[in-house]
Design a protein around this motif. Structure first.
Motif, PDB file in Angstrom:
ATOM      1  N   HIS A 150      15.656 -30.835 -20.230  1.00 33.49           N
ATOM      2  CA  HIS A 150      16.858 -31.604 -19.930  1.00 33.49           C
ATOM      3  C   HIS A 150      16.771 -32.966 -20.603  1.00 33.49           C
ATOM      4  O   HIS A 150      15.691 -33.549 -20.751  1.00 33.49           O
ATOM      5  CB  HIS A 150      17.011 -31.792 -18.423  1.00 33.49           C
ATOM      6  CG  HIS A 150      18.230 -32.563 -18.033  1.00 33.49           C
ATOM      7  ND1 HIS A 150      19.506 -32.248 -18.449  1.00 33.49           N
ATOM      8  CD2 HIS A 150      18.377 -33.685 -17.253  1.00 33.49           C
ATOM      9  CE1 HIS A 150      20.378 -33.105 -17.958  1.00 33.49           C
ATOM     10  NE2 HIS A 150      19.718 -33.990 -17.223  1.00 33.49           N
ATOM     11  N   SER A 194      19.491 -27.424 -20.452  1.00 31.21           N
ATOM     12  CA  SER A 194      20.657 -27.991 -19.779  1.00 31.21           C
ATOM     13  C   SER A 194      21.794 -28.097 -20.783  1.00 31.21           C
ATOM     14  O   SER A 194      21.590 -28.008 -22.003  1.00 31.21           O
ATOM     15  CB  SER A 194      20.324 -29.369 -19.212  1.00 31.21           C
ATOM     16  OG  SER A 194      20.144 -30.305 -20.273  1.00 31.21           O
ATOM     17  N   ILE A 201      24.972 -27.301 -12.474  1.00 37.19           N
ATOM     18  CA  ILE A 201      24.562 -27.600 -13.841  1.00 37.19           C
ATOM     19  C   ILE A 201      24.754 -26.351 -14.686  1.00 37.19           C
ATOM     20  O   ILE A 201      24.284 -25.269 -14.326  1.00 37.19           O
ATOM     21  CB  ILE A 201      23.082 -28.043 -13.896  1.00 37.19           C
ATOM     22  CG1 ILE A 201      22.860 -29.292 -13.040  1.00 37.19           C
ATOM     23  CG2 ILE A 201      22.657 -28.309 -15.338  1.00 37.19           C
ATOM     24  CD1 ILE A 201      21.422 -29.717 -12.973  1.00 37.19           C
ATOM     25  N   ILE A 247      23.804 -24.064 -17.640  1.00 39.35           N
ATOM     26  CA  ILE A 247      22.530 -23.853 -18.316  1.00 39.35           C
ATOM     27  C   ILE A 247      22.680 -22.775 -19.377  1.00 39.35           C
ATOM     28  O   ILE A 247      23.611 -21.971 -19.358  1.00 39.35           O
ATOM     29  CB  ILE A 247      21.425 -23.471 -17.318  1.00 39.35           C
ATOM     30  CG1 ILE A 247      21.776 -22.150 -16.605  1.00 39.35           C
ATOM     31  CG2 ILE A 247      21.160 -24.593 -16.339  1.00 39.35           C
ATOM     32  CD1 ILE A 247      20.649 -21.615 -15.749  1.00 39.35           C
TER      33      ILE A 247
END
Length: 603
Positions: free
Chosen positions: A524, A566, A594, A596
């Protein structure tokens, strides 16, 4: 990582840490210099500085005149040695002018083949009544300090000796470099004290003017010698050819009340020596006697400072060296060095004028060597510090990153809590717990080390910083401590290298234990604070913030062999990778999900 600078070198030997401090180095150097001073090890250097900066030509004393046995005289009178009657003629000519002293720097150890010529010389000496003749002693090759003892004594034959008004030895003891710097005052021969030629002339001159002499005022060294402060160099003292006197070209009155030195004044007679004023152009022996006599007449005596006082000055100089050189920039230190040397030269010349000789050579040599040692010490200190930083920090970052840190110094580090956009990578070993139940502890450690070594190698290959090992997991950061271009892609490349490198390890474990393990990786990008985090007694170089936590959550959601990116990372590198969207996940600590992606390859 703040680096505190110490004035010490830290060495490791036999597992023990040893500190060599600059003060200790200077102390050892000072002790060696004092020892050398005591033993006279560097006397040749000391002589050089004394000759260069203390000795200098001045006005010669016109009370001293030389009658030289020169090339002109040999051409006019004939081949040397001359008939004794020629010397008798010279004495008679000089005596007419009533000189204070007539002194022959020529020896007559045996009678000549013509007794009548010898009698002429003897009678002329008796008539003059002020003729000083020379003699010389033969010594052992080496002698101890104190009054020297001659093995043999060569002097005028008995009748001539009896006719002389005075006698003096013409021995000289040059220093090791063959330069004549001192006059030998006296030596012993069979219980008889033999005074020097120059001293005998000086005594007779003082008697001529109705004064006494005091030999106790001479500053003698351990060999009964005293320093010669040369006033005139080669050819500086007034000199007239021998033949000009006996031919009447120089009137006898010219020598009235003067000291007349008669001696060789040509290179062919081999009575010349190097002196402090000029090493290359040698000075005739009769000129050296002229310089000694002038020093006696002017009471120009120089006392050599005792080595203990010189040692005290050296210790004081060492203290100044330590305080002035240890923390000063080399350029400024050099200026200070030049100033101190100039001060020593000026002070040495001043003291010499006051009659004191200091060991300028030892002091200046000590200063120069100390400066070089301090520069070398500081260089070694910096070199060892660089190695220490490389050794410690090299466990966390790639070698090239360490090199940049060392080149940039503290400005390049900017540690202690810096906010910057970082890419954080977490990697964990999936299936490691079941495997550890089957293998022995030693085997588990071996397997773990191989996997962690692979992760570290891949991180370093792409200029990342190894933050820490957490059990069987690894945390790495990119773009800290030094700025790194395209850091999200660097992290992705490192992760893919780990996946490819793990293939061989998986095969090895499958063959050995029938069970395999794989990596799970999360990456990330976002803002974070990095630096020294912790307490005064225990701190770690690490990164903290939501970005770090998010990367850890992505890693924990990854499946064996899966690399999760990410959306922030994906948007930065999507043109250079192949990835599959996995939708949106909910992670602990975040209200919003989030998006992904799974990394499938690099394009």
């Amino acid at each position: 990582m703040a680096i505190k600078r110490y004035q010490a070198l830290v060495l490791w030997k036999g597992g023990r840490c040893m500190q060599i401090r600059l003060g200790q180095v200077i102390a050892v150097l000072t002790a060696l210099a004092v020892l050398f001073m005591y033993r006279g090890t560097l006397d040749s250097v000391d002589f050089f500085f004394q000759d260069k900066f203390m000795q200098h030509e001045s006005t010669t004393d016109n009370r001293v005149v030389i009658v030289g046995i020169d090339d002109e005289s040999i051409q006019n009178v004939g081949k040397w040695p001359w008939n004794r009657s020629v010397h008798a003629q010279l004495i008679d000519m000089l005596a007419q002018g009533c000189p204070a002293v007539i002194a022959f720097d020529v020896t007559f150890p045996v009678p000549s083949d013509d007794p009548e010529d010898d009698m002429e010389l003897i009678d002329a000496m008796k008539r003059a009544g002020n003729v000083v003749m020379s003699r010389y002693g033969t010594f052992e090759a080496s002698a101890k300090q104190g009054t020297l003892e001659a093995l043999e004594l060569s002097e005028p034959f008995p009748e001539l000796k009896a006719a002389a008004a005075g006698l003096g030895h013409i021995n000289t003891i040059p220093d090791e470099d063959q330069v004549v710097r001192k006059s030998l005052h006296t030596f012993n021969y069979k219980g008889q004290l033999i005074e020097s030629f120059s001293w005998g002339i000086y005594k007779m001159f003082k008697k001529h003017i109705g004064q006494q002499v005091n030999p106790k005022e001479l500053p003698l060294d351990g060999f009964n010698r005293y320093h010669i402060p040369y006033a005139g160099g080669p050819g500086q003292f007034e000199a007239v050819p021998y033949s000009s006197v006996i031919n009447g070209d120089v009137p006898p009155d010219y020598f009235r009340d003067r000291i007349v030195l008669v001696g060789p004044y040509t290179v062919g007679l081999k009575d010349d020596y190097p002196t402090p004023l000029d090493y290359k152009t040698k000075m005739y022996g009769v000129e050296i006697h002229a310089n000694i006599i002038q020093a006696l007449l002017e009471r120009n005596f120089k006392q050599e400072l005792d080595w203990k006082w010189n040692a005290a000055i050296l210790v004081f100089t060492a203290s100044a060296v330590y305080y002035l050189f240890r923390k000063t920039h080399p350029g400024i230190s050099f200026i200070v060095l030049v100033a101190m040397i100039a001060g020593l030269i000026f002070g040495g010349k001043y003291l010499y004028g006051k009659g004191v000789i200091i060991s300028m050579g030892y002091l200046i040599s000590f200063l120069i060597i100390s400066y070089i040692v301090v520069i070398g010490f500081n260089y070694m200190k910096e070199l060892l510090e660089r190695r220490r930083v490389t050794d410690i920090f090299g466990r966390y970052v790639a070698p090239q990153v360490v090199s940049q840190i060392l080149e940039s110094g503290e400005e390049g580090l900017r540690l202690g809590g810096t906010r910057r956009e970082l890419t954080v990578l977490f990697v964990d070993i999936r299936g490691f717990t079941p495997l550890s139940e089957q293998a022995e502890p030693e085997e588990i450690v071996e397997i773990l080390n191989e996997y962690l070594d692979l992760t570290a190698t891949c991180i370093f290959r792409y200029d990342g910083t190894l933050d820490k090992f957490i059990g069987d997991a690894t945390m790495a950061i990119f773009n800290a401590p030094l700025l790194l271009e395209d850091h999200p892609m660097k992290a992705v490349q490192a992760a893919w290298a780990m996946k490819e490198g793990a293939v061989a390890l998986e095969k090895k474990l499958m063959e050995r234990f029938g069970r395999s393990v794989k990596f799970g990786i999360g990456i990330h990008t976002g803002p974070a604070v990095f630096g020294n985090i912790g307490s005064k007694t225990r701190m770690d170089y690490t990164a903290i913030g939501d970005t770090v936590n998010t990367a850890a959550r992505l890693e924990s959601n990854s499946k064996p062999g899966q690399i999760i990116l990410s959306e922030t990372v994906y948007e930065t590198v999507k043109e250079r990778i192949t990835a599959v969207p996995l939708g949106e996940i909910k992670v602990k600590g975040k209200e919003q999900g989030i998006r992904i992606y799974e990394l499938e390859g690099l394009t």
